[in-house]
Design a protein around this motif. Sequence first.
Motif, PDB file in Angstrom:
ATOM      1  N   GLU A  34      29.608 -11.015 -20.383  1.00 31.69           N
ATOM      2  CA  GLU A  34      30.270 -12.111 -21.328  1.00 31.69           C
ATOM      3  C   GLU A  34      31.444 -11.277 -22.014  1.00 31.69           C
ATOM      4  O   GLU A  34      32.406 -12.021 -22.090  1.00 31.69           O
ATOM      5  CB  GLU A  34      29.229 -12.249 -22.361  1.00 31.69           C
ATOM      6  N   MET A  37      34.120 -11.735 -19.194  1.00 30.07           N
ATOM      7  CA  MET A  37      34.449 -13.070 -18.964  1.00 30.07           C
ATOM      8  C   MET A  37      35.513 -13.203 -20.137  1.00 30.07           C
ATOM      9  O   MET A  37      36.337 -13.987 -20.074  1.00 30.07           O
ATOM     10  CB  MET A  37      33.452 -14.141 -19.123  1.00 30.07           C
ATOM     11  N   TYR A  38      35.031 -12.983 -21.614  1.00 26.77           N
ATOM     12  CA  TYR A  38      36.025 -13.048 -22.712  1.00 26.77           C
ATOM     13  C   TYR A  38      37.395 -12.402 -22.341  1.00 26.77           C
ATOM     14  O   TYR A  38      38.628 -12.989 -22.651  1.00 26.77           O
ATOM     15  CB  TYR A  38      35.386 -12.830 -23.905  1.00 26.77           C
ATOM     16  N   GLN A  41      39.189 -14.482 -19.886  1.00 24.62           N
ATOM     17  CA  GLN A  41      39.906 -15.697 -20.554  1.00 24.62           C
ATOM     18  C   GLN A  41      40.884 -15.344 -21.651  1.00 24.62           C
ATOM     19  O   GLN A  41      42.174 -16.111 -21.349  1.00 24.62           O
ATOM     20  CB  GLN A  41      38.702 -16.327 -21.443  1.00 24.62           C
ATOM     21  N   ILE A  42      41.027 -14.670 -22.283  1.00 21.99           N
ATOM     22  CA  ILE A  42      42.130 -14.124 -23.133  1.00 21.99           C
ATOM     23  C   ILE A  42      43.528 -13.670 -22.349  1.00 21.99           C
ATOM     24  O   ILE A  42      44.425 -14.158 -22.440  1.00 21.99           O
ATOM     25  CB  ILE A  42      41.907 -12.894 -23.963  1.00 21.99           C
ATOM     26  N   LEU A  44      44.044 -14.532 -18.969  1.00 20.44           N
ATOM     27  CA  LEU A  44      44.534 -15.681 -18.490  1.00 20.44           C
ATOM     28  C   LEU A  44      45.193 -16.639 -19.204  1.00 20.44           C
ATOM     29  O   LEU A  44      46.479 -16.999 -19.028  1.00 20.44           O
ATOM     30  CB  LEU A  44      43.589 -16.342 -17.696  1.00 20.44           C
ATOM     31  N   THR A  45      44.807 -16.643 -20.362  1.00 17.93           N
ATOM     32  CA  THR A  45      45.565 -17.524 -21.436  1.00 17.93           C
ATOM     33  C   THR A  45      46.952 -17.154 -21.800  1.00 17.93           C
ATOM     34  O   THR A  45      47.814 -17.810 -22.045  1.00 17.93           O
ATOM     35  CB  THR A  45      44.697 -17.662 -22.764  1.00 17.93           C
ATOM     36  N   SER A  53      42.980 -24.412 -17.929  1.00 15.10           N
ATOM     37  CA  SER A  53      41.909 -23.700 -18.129  1.00 15.10           C
ATOM     38  C   SER A  53      41.902 -22.407 -17.559  1.00 15.10           C
ATOM     39  O   SER A  53      42.612 -22.162 -16.485  1.00 15.10           O
ATOM     40  CB  SER A  53      40.700 -24.659 -17.538  1.00 15.10           C
ATOM     41  N   ALA A  54      41.241 -21.633 -17.978  1.00 11.39           N
ATOM     42  CA  ALA A  54      41.130 -20.203 -17.531  1.00 11.39           C
ATOM     43  C   ALA A  54      40.631 -20.153 -16.087  1.00 11.39           C
ATOM     44  O   ALA A  54      41.018 -19.347 -15.016  1.00 11.39           O
ATOM     45  CB  ALA A  54      39.998 -19.187 -18.178  1.00 11.39           C
ATOM     46  N   GLN A  55      39.691 -21.227 -15.635  1.00 12.03           N
ATOM     47  CA  GLN A  55      39.092 -21.131 -14.017  1.00 12.03           C
ATOM     48  C   GLN A  55      40.406 -21.647 -13.251  1.00 12.03           C
ATOM     49  O   GLN A  55      40.595 -20.993 -12.276  1.00 12.03           O
ATOM     50  CB  GLN A  55      38.036 -22.184 -14.173  1.00 12.03           C
ATOM     51  N   SER A  58      42.842 -18.590 -12.868  1.00  8.28           N
ATOM     52  CA  SER A  58      42.229 -17.541 -12.212  1.00  8.28           C
ATOM     53  C   SER A  58      42.641 -18.003 -10.684  1.00  8.28           C
ATOM     54  O   SER A  58      42.965 -17.136  -9.926  1.00  8.28           O
ATOM     55  CB  SER A  58      40.873 -17.415 -12.529  1.00  8.28           C
ATOM     56  N   HIS A  76      36.128  -7.320 -27.478  1.00  3.78           N
ATOM     57  CA  HIS A  76      35.333  -8.456 -26.595  1.00  3.78           C
ATOM     58  C   HIS A  76      33.941  -8.452 -26.749  1.00  3.78           C
ATOM     59  O   HIS A  76      33.342  -9.235 -26.464  1.00  3.78           O
ATOM     60  CB  HIS A  76      35.892  -8.000 -25.292  1.00  3.78           C
TER      61      HIS A  76
END
Length: 123
Positions: A34, A37-38, A41-42, A44-45, A53-55, A58, A76
């Motif tokens: 987790e 992944m966080y 996400q940060i 990629l944002t 979206s992060a997906q 990516s 994180h």
Amino acid sequence: KKSPLREDVQLEGIANDPRCDGFSGADLQSLVKEACMYALQIRLTALHPNGISAQEASSHDLAKGQRPDIVIDPSHFDHAFEKVRPSVNKKDESRYQKISDRIHVPRDKDKSDTPPSRTGLGS
């Protein structure tokens, strides 16, 4: 896979954090996942602030051969602690401790350190 941890992240310290009370090995693994992944996400944002979206970001970056630099820091893990819950309750933990105590009984110092014979009948 090895997760890229910032130098101030100590996994042993995280595992001994009181918030890990009741965590199984699988729970700890989920906590690390987790946190990773966080962090992803940060990152990629930050690379794609236009709101995809992060997906999608990516997939887009990987298709271009780009790999975002991701480093997991203590914040994180703080986020991950909010998401991952322990799976071992107090009753189960007590039961597991009793089993562990029975299995790990120290040897009697007066007895020989010679293991029993293979037949189990002694010498």
